[in-house]
Each structure stands twice: as structure tokens, then as C-alpha cells.
Design a protein around this motif. Structure first.
Motif, mmCIF file in Angstrom:
data_model
loop_
_atom_site.group_PDB
_atom_site.id
_atom_site.type_symbol
_atom_site.label_atom_id
_atom_site.label_comp_id
_atom_site.label_asym_id
_atom_site.label_seq_id
_atom_site.Cartn_x
_atom_site.Cartn_y
_atom_site.Cartn_z
ATOM 1 N N MET A 1 6.320 4.184 -0.731
ATOM 2 C CA MET A 1 6.284 2.794 -1.199
ATOM 3 C C MET A 1 4.941 2.175 -0.837
ATOM 4 O O MET A 1 4.476 2.298 0.292
ATOM 5 N N THR A 2 4.294 1.507 -1.776
ATOM 6 C CA THR A 2 2.994 0.909 -1.533
ATOM 7 C C THR A 2 3.120 -0.304 -0.619
ATOM 8 O O THR A 2 4.208 -0.837 -0.392
ATOM 9 N N ALA A 3 1.962 -0.743 -0.101
ATOM 10 C CA ALA A 3 1.963 -1.886 0.805
ATOM 11 C C ALA A 3 2.523 -3.132 0.123
ATOM 12 O O ALA A 3 3.338 -3.870 0.694
ATOM 13 N N ALA A 4 2.061 -3.371 -1.114
ATOM 14 C CA ALA A 4 2.519 -4.560 -1.825
ATOM 15 C C ALA A 4 4.022 -4.509 -2.083
ATOM 16 O O ALA A 4 4.729 -5.515 -1.941
ATOM 17 N N MET A 5 4.527 -3.349 -2.445
ATOM 18 C CA MET A 5 5.958 -3.211 -2.709
ATOM 19 C C MET A 5 6.773 -3.395 -1.430
ATOM 20 O O MET A 5 7.842 -4.009 -1.444
ATOM 21 N N SER A 6 6.266 -2.868 -0.328
ATOM 22 C CA SER A 6 6.962 -3.035 0.948
ATOM 23 C C SER A 6 7.041 -4.496 1.348
ATOM 24 O O SER A 6 8.092 -4.989 1.783
ATOM 25 N N ALA A 7 5.931 -5.189 1.200
ATOM 26 C CA ALA A 7 5.911 -6.617 1.534
ATOM 27 C C ALA A 7 6.841 -7.400 0.620
ATOM 28 O O ALA A 7 7.577 -8.290 1.066
ATOM 29 N N ALA A 8 6.814 -7.056 -0.664
ATOM 30 C CA ALA A 8 7.680 -7.752 -1.604
ATOM 31 C C ALA A 8 9.147 -7.514 -1.281
ATOM 32 O O ALA A 8 9.973 -8.441 -1.348
ATOM 33 N N ALA A 9 9.497 -6.279 -0.907
ATOM 34 C CA ALA A 9 10.879 -5.967 -0.552
ATOM 35 C C ALA A 9 11.313 -6.757 0.675
ATOM 36 O O ALA A 9 12.445 -7.276 0.735
ATOM 37 N N PHE A 10 10.424 -6.876 1.654
ATOM 38 C CA PHE A 10 10.736 -7.641 2.861
ATOM 39 C C PHE A 10 11.023 -9.100 2.501
ATOM 40 O O PHE A 10 12.021 -9.682 2.951
ATOM 41 N N VAL A 11 10.157 -9.700 1.710
ATOM 42 C CA VAL A 11 10.323 -11.105 1.341
ATOM 43 C C VAL A 11 11.594 -11.305 0.519
ATOM 44 O O VAL A 11 12.317 -12.292 0.693
ATOM 45 N N VAL A 12 11.879 -10.352 -0.374
ATOM 46 C CA VAL A 12 13.083 -10.465 -1.204
ATOM 47 C C VAL A 12 14.333 -10.438 -0.334
ATOM 48 O O VAL A 12 15.267 -11.240 -0.536
ATOM 49 N N VAL A 13 14.371 -9.531 0.638
ATOM 50 C CA VAL A 13 15.536 -9.463 1.526
ATOM 51 C C VAL A 13 15.667 -10.743 2.337
ATOM 52 O O VAL A 13 16.772 -11.280 2.516
ATOM 53 N N LEU A 14 14.540 -11.266 2.811
ATOM 54 C CA LEU A 14 14.561 -12.498 3.609
ATOM 55 C C LEU A 14 15.083 -13.670 2.793
ATOM 56 O O LEU A 14 15.966 -14.426 3.240
ATOM 57 N N VAL A 15 14.570 -13.829 1.587
ATOM 58 C CA VAL A 15 14.991 -14.940 0.732
ATOM 59 C C VAL A 15 16.439 -14.752 0.286
ATOM 60 O O VAL A 15 17.216 -15.716 0.237
ATOM 61 N N THR A 16 16.814 -13.519 -0.039
ATOM 62 C CA THR A 16 18.192 -13.250 -0.464
ATOM 63 C C THR A 16 19.180 -13.594 0.645
ATOM 64 O O THR A 16 20.239 -14.186 0.381
ATOM 65 N N LEU A 60 2.918 -9.261 8.762
ATOM 66 C CA LEU A 60 2.988 -8.540 7.490
ATOM 67 C C LEU A 60 1.907 -9.020 6.527
ATOM 68 O O LEU A 60 1.171 -8.221 5.937
ATOM 69 N N PHE A 61 1.783 -10.332 6.390
ATOM 70 C CA PHE A 61 0.780 -10.869 5.474
ATOM 71 C C PHE A 61 -0.632 -10.735 6.042
ATOM 72 O O PHE A 61 -1.602 -10.647 5.288
ATOM 73 N N ALA A 62 -0.746 -10.725 7.378
ATOM 74 C CA ALA A 62 -2.065 -10.505 7.975
ATOM 75 C C ALA A 62 -2.565 -9.106 7.662
ATOM 76 O O ALA A 62 -3.760 -8.896 7.423
ATOM 77 N N TRP A 63 -1.642 -8.129 7.660
ATOM 78 C CA TRP A 63 -2.043 -6.772 7.269
ATOM 79 C C TRP A 63 -2.495 -6.722 5.815
ATOM 80 O O TRP A 63 -3.430 -6.021 5.462
ATOM 81 N N LEU A 64 -1.784 -7.452 4.970
ATOM 82 C CA LEU A 64 -2.041 -7.356 3.531
ATOM 83 C C LEU A 64 -3.248 -8.156 3.074
ATOM 84 O O LEU A 64 -3.992 -7.735 2.189
ATOM 85 N N LEU A 65 -3.434 -9.331 3.646
ATOM 86 C CA LEU A 65 -4.378 -10.283 3.079
ATOM 87 C C LEU A 65 -5.574 -10.588 3.957
ATOM 88 O O LEU A 65 -6.449 -11.340 3.551
ATOM 89 N N THR A 66 -5.621 -10.052 5.150
ATOM 90 C CA THR A 66 -6.714 -10.401 6.048
ATOM 91 C C THR A 66 -7.730 -9.263 6.084
ATOM 92 O O THR A 66 -7.373 -8.135 6.407
#
Length: 323
Positions: A1-16, A60-66
Motif C-alpha cells: 500500500m502506498t503512503a498516500a493510500m495508507s494515510a487515506a485509509a487511516f483518515v477514513v477509519v478515523l472519520v468513519t 502521519l501528515f508530517a511524514w507525508l507533507l513535510t
């Protein structure tokens, strides 16, 4: 799973979890009512896990966007990000300071907790004043082995204040309306509130629910916990006095509920609530709610695992000197 997909899955679970939580809690209520103290623990844990997961969004976002532009910003260590990052490099180098990404969610949670603490402190002052007014007009009596504050009021009511504020309070109207077994059940109910420290739990849930009201999950938990506290006290009362006297007492006290004055402070826990009688007489379907309890628990476990996968590498990197 790519970094973006992993982050998206995390956020989706959190919001869900935040959005579906109220429906799951409602569906699980028949089973949770069977074990009210465990229900309070489960619901509290669910909120704590969700908040920890929200904090984990920071690393998580620091890894992705920083990117490299984050080095030295507010003392944040780029080497810590690199050594803890499970991906080779940030997906997007936006030059956003690491401090903003790392500390943003944590500061939001910390700020909310500070507000909760301030509300608790203010509530304690207000509750102390209300309890003092009750003590001023009450007469201390010993009833069925309990120290009771008896107030001169024709309205049949019984409630519990924290032990250091006076404990069990019963009106003259309640003493007249209740039979010996019913009164014993009511006193046992109120004693359970005090012994199990329900006032503290109720105050925390109430203020957390107000401060974090925008999160549906937390709002639903805050609304559900007081009911389970009442059911826990009911269980203690019927273990001592039996179900029939307790149900009868609840019906008698509820008859005066509409006329109960609004002067009582919110920290008083009342022995009323006809909505609990169905639980007392066993008219529920725990099998229907057990599956939902499992689903709610599984959701929290998934959030906990995902949060651990984010926070643990970051903590290990911090404690090892970001080597």
C-alpha cells in the motif's frame, strides 16, 4: 500500500468511527445495559482511543507533507521524521513546518482538555454552593443504616450528592410516598452512586461531551454514560432489595418528576427514570446488541493498531536520539 493510500485509509477509519459511533452505541445498548459498568469502561476507552488516533494524524501528515524545509522549524528534528518515517521520503514536499504537522492535532486535544478542566473547576464551585444550600435546610437522619439528609419538601424525590457534600438526600414527600422496602431500594441505589464515584464520571463525561460536541462519537458517549451509571446503581439496589421494590419506587418517584423543581444542580444524581424499568424487568434483547458491541470494540482495536503503527516509530525515534 502506498503512503498516500495508507494515510487515506487511516483518515477514513478515523472519520468513519466518529460518524458511525452514535448509531453503533444505540444499537449496542441492549447488550451494554446488561453490564453497565463494563459499558462505561468500554465507551470511555472508545473515546480515548479516538483522541489518540486523532493525535496520531500529526506524525502521519508530517511524514507525508513535510520536506527538508522543516529542518529547524520550532526545534522540530528532521532526522526524527526521517528515522521514523516508514516511507523513503515525503510524498509532497510543501515546506510546511514540522511543528505545525506534529503538534497541531495534539495541541487541539490538549486545548480541549484544558477547557474541560476549567469547566470542571467552575462546576465544583457551583456544585459546592448548591450543596451548601441543601445542607442548610436539611435534617440529618439515620435511615436503614444510611446517613441521610432529609429536606422539607412535599415533592417525592431522592438524589445523591458526592459524599463530601452531604451524600444521600431524600425529601419528606419521598418518605411519605415510599414503603419500607421501596425506601431501602432507593437508599441502596443512591449509596451505589456514591460508592462507585458516579459523580466524578458523570461530570467528566458531561464536560467532555460539551467541549468536544462537534465529534458525533464523543457526543453520543457523553449522552449514554449517565444512563449506564443509573443502571449500575439499579443493579446494586436490586441486589440488596430485589427488583419489585426498586421498580415500584422508580414509578412513585417518576410520578412527581414533572413537578420536580429545576433548582437542583446538575451534579446531583436522581433515583428516577421510567426508561430504565424495561432493563430492570429484563425486557431487552442482548443477543441483538452483542454483535454491535463486538463491532464497536473491533473499530476501536483497528484505530488503536493504526495509531500505534504511527506513534510508536515516532516515539522510538525520539527516545533513541533520532539516530
Amino acid at each position: 500500500m502506498t503512503a498516500a493510500m495508507s494515510a487515506a485509509a487511516f483518515v477514513v477509519v478515523l472519520v468513519t468511527a466518529a460518524l458511525t459511533g452514535p448509531r453503533l452505541i444505540q444499537a449496542a445498548s441492549p447488550a451494554l445495559a446488561r453490564w453497565p459498568r463494563a459499558a462505561v469502561a468500554l465507551l470511555t476507552t472508545t473515546v480515548l482511543v479516538w483522541l489518540i488516533a486523532f493525535v496520531a494524524v500529526g506524525p502521519l501528515f508530517a511524514w507525508l507533507l513535510t520536506g527538508t524545509a522543516a529542518e529547524g522549524s520550532y526545534g522540530a528534528c528532521r532526522r526524527c521524521l526521517e528515522s521514523s518515517n516508514p516511507w523513503a521520503e515525503p510524498v509532497l514536499d510543501l515546506g510546511i513546518p514540522a511543528f505545525v504537522m506534529l503538534a497541531g492535532p495534539a495541541l487541539l486535544v490538549l486545548g480541549a482538555l484544558v477547557v474541560v478542566g476549567a469547566r470542571l473547576a467552575a462546576g465544583e464551585i457551583s456544585a459546592g454552593q448548591a450543596a451548601a444550600r441543601i445542607r442548610e435546610r436539611a435534617v440529618v437522619r439515620s435511615i436503614s443504616g444510611h446517613r441521610v439528609l432529609v429536606i422539607d419538601d412535599d415533592c417525592a424525590e431522592a438524589f445523591a450528592l458526592p459524599a463530601h457534600r452531604g451524600g444521600i438526600v431524600v425529601s419528606e414527600g419521598a418518605l411519605c410516598a415510599l414503603g419500607p422496602e421501596e425506601l431501602d431500594a432507593v437508599l441502596a441505589h443512591e449509596h451505589a452512586h456514591i460508592a462507585q464515584r458516579h459523580h466524578l464520571i458523570a461530570a467528566l463525561s458531561r464536560h467532555v461531551g460539551v467541549v468536544l460536541r462537534p465529534v458525533p462519537l464523543i457526543r453520543a458517549v457523553a449522552a449514554a454514560i449517565p444512563l449506564y451509571l443509573e443502571i449500575a446503581a439499579d443493579n446494586a439496589a436490586r441486589a440488596r432489595s430485589g427488583t419489585r421494590p426498586l421498580v415500584s419506587a422508580l414509578l412513585r418517584l417518576s410520578a412527581d418528576d414533572a413537578d420536580r423543581p429545576a433548582r437542583m444542580h446538575g451534579t446531583a444524581l436522581h433515583a428516577v427514570g421510567p426508561h430504565r424499568i424495561r432493563t430492570l424487568v429484563g425486557d431487552n434483547r442482548p443477543a441483538r446488541g452483542r454483535t454491535t458491541v463486538v463491532a464497536t470494540s473491533a473499530q476501536s482495536v483497528v484505530l488503536a493498531v493504526l495509531s500505534g503503527s504511527v506513534l510508536l516509530p515516532w516515539l522510538v525515534a525520539m527516545t533513541s536520539g533520532c539516530a
